[in-house]
Design an enzyme around this catalytic site. Structure first.
Site, PDB file in Angstrom:
ATOM      1  N   HIS A 184     -14.811 -27.588  18.563  1.00 36.25           N
ATOM      2  CA  HIS A 184     -16.219 -27.978  18.449  1.00 36.25           C
ATOM      3  C   HIS A 184     -17.111 -26.767  18.153  1.00 36.25           C
ATOM      4  O   HIS A 184     -17.916 -26.796  17.207  1.00 36.25           O
ATOM      5  CB  HIS A 184     -16.637 -28.646  19.768  1.00 36.25           C
ATOM      6  CG  HIS A 184     -18.075 -29.038  19.846  1.00 36.25           C
ATOM      7  ND1 HIS A 184     -18.502 -30.344  19.746  1.00 36.25           N
ATOM      8  CD2 HIS A 184     -19.200 -28.299  20.053  1.00 36.25           C
ATOM      9  CE1 HIS A 184     -19.819 -30.394  19.871  1.00 36.25           C
ATOM     10  NE2 HIS A 184     -20.270 -29.156  20.060  1.00 36.25           N
ATOM     11  N   GLU A 185     -16.970 -25.721  18.952  1.00 34.37           N
ATOM     12  CA  GLU A 185     -17.830 -24.555  18.769  1.00 34.37           C
ATOM     13  C   GLU A 185     -17.580 -23.849  17.441  1.00 34.37           C
ATOM     14  O   GLU A 185     -18.511 -23.355  16.805  1.00 34.37           O
ATOM     15  CB  GLU A 185     -17.658 -23.584  19.931  1.00 34.37           C
ATOM     16  CG  GLU A 185     -18.118 -24.122  21.283  1.00 34.37           C
ATOM     17  CD  GLU A 185     -19.550 -24.631  21.288  1.00 34.37           C
ATOM     18  OE1 GLU A 185     -20.351 -24.219  20.435  1.00 34.37           O
ATOM     19  OE2 GLU A 185     -19.868 -25.451  22.163  1.00 34.37           O
ATOM     20  N   HIS A 198     -19.501 -25.386  14.719  1.00 38.44           N
ATOM     21  CA  HIS A 198     -20.849 -24.819  14.580  1.00 38.44           C
ATOM     22  C   HIS A 198     -20.786 -23.497  13.812  1.00 38.44           C
ATOM     23  O   HIS A 198     -21.614 -23.240  12.934  1.00 38.44           O
ATOM     24  CB  HIS A 198     -21.454 -24.556  15.955  1.00 38.44           C
ATOM     25  CG  HIS A 198     -21.860 -25.782  16.711  1.00 38.44           C
ATOM     26  ND1 HIS A 198     -22.588 -26.798  16.158  1.00 38.44           N
ATOM     27  CD2 HIS A 198     -21.651 -26.130  18.021  1.00 38.44           C
ATOM     28  CE1 HIS A 198     -22.828 -27.730  17.067  1.00 38.44           C
ATOM     29  NE2 HIS A 198     -22.253 -27.351  18.208  1.00 38.44           N
TER      30      HIS A 198
END
Length: 295
Positions: A211-212, A215
């Site tokens: 997820h990170e 980003h």
């Protein structure tokens, strides 16, 4: 567990885990905490990645507006070098000193998650630092000092810092377009216990990092903007009024456009529920990385 958001480039939180590094040991002059056995920790899912301002978002869209889908690169054709920084408060996994095997497993999870994208991740080095302040850093001055001391490489090099940030956070990240103005802060910070086999269940299968890093490659949350506006700037992720937790099959919070994308890596569902990046997300990551990270 809730994965709350704090606009700041990316802080997705949880509590657990430990791993040992591949190259060297960077220790501070602080006494390690007393060793203890790993325990299941109460996890409160939270991504603290700071959102771009409206002006910054507009500049990003203008920068990639001329890139067309035919320029997309083949799956696995873009290698991302990874520099892993283990921040611990002692010698055991329970104190953040995750093992080399855990880190290798995390890299495998990333390559499986990104298998249908242009990106492949290669671990270049691992270092270990014992520092009680950095171990619980959730941003601010301690984050700046940590990254200033440890960060390696340039815009296209992924620096991952694992620690025990606390506050219910799982992690945070910086966006590609932020590198030019704040290169020393670039990277991803994740909860050590969110690695595969960690104690941050149900966020302990490695997808906090997935997820990170999404980003870091340029993606917003699937629920950004709610049911109105441009949302996450990706046309094939249905609009979503708010973040989803658990694995709520059939959830539909915005009329028209389809069910909420609960299996998407950029939502807040359990790791076991996440399994998808869309074609539109792949194109966006490819465009932003080419534009801002030189890969």
């Amino acid at each position: 567990m809730s994965r709350s958001v704090i606009s700041m480039g990316g802080k997705f939180a949880v509590v657990l885990g430990t791993v040992m590094a591949l190259t060297g040991c960077n220790n501070s002059e602080q006494k390690p905490a007393e060793e203890q056995q790993p325990t299941q920790q109460v996890v409160k899912s939270g991504c603290a990645t700071v959102d771009l301002t409206e002006v910054e978002q507009q500049a990003v869209e203008a920068a990639i507006a001329g890139r067309v889908k035919t320029q997309a690169r083949a799956n696995g054709s873009v290698n991302v070098n990874v520099y892993w920084h283990v921040i611990n408060n002692g010698t055991t996994v329970a104190l953040g000193n995750i093992t080399d095997a855990q880190i290798a497993s995390q890299i495998s999870v990333l390559n499986a998650a990104y298998a249908n994208t242009p990106f492949r991740f290669t671990l270049v080095s691992t270092d270990r630092t014992t520092n009680s302040t950095w171990y619980t850093s959730s941003g601010g001055a301690s984050e700046k000092k940590m990254k200033a001391a440890l960060r390696k490489g340039g815009a296209g090099d992924l620096n991952v810092y694992s620690n025990n940030m606390g506050g219910g956070l799982l992690g945070w990240a910086t966006f590609p377009s932020s590198y030019a103005s704040q290169p020393s802060l670039d990277g991803v910070v994740i909860l050590y216990s969110s690695l595969p086999g960690g104690t941050a269940a149900p966020y302990n299968e490695g997808d906090t990092a997935t997820h990170e890093i999404g980003h870091w490659l340029g993606l917003y949350h699937t629920f950004q903007g709610g049911c109105t506006g441009t949302g996450d700037s990706v046309s094939d992720t249905p609009a979503e009024a708010s973040s989803a937790f658990g694995c709520p099959t059939g959830r539909d919070t915005c009329s028209g456009g389809g069910l909420d994308p609960i299996t998407n890596f950029m939502d807040y569902t359990d790791d076991s529920c996440m399994n998808t990046f869309t074609a539109g997300q792949n194109d966006r990551m490819d465009s932003l990385v080419a534009q801002y990270r030189g890969l």
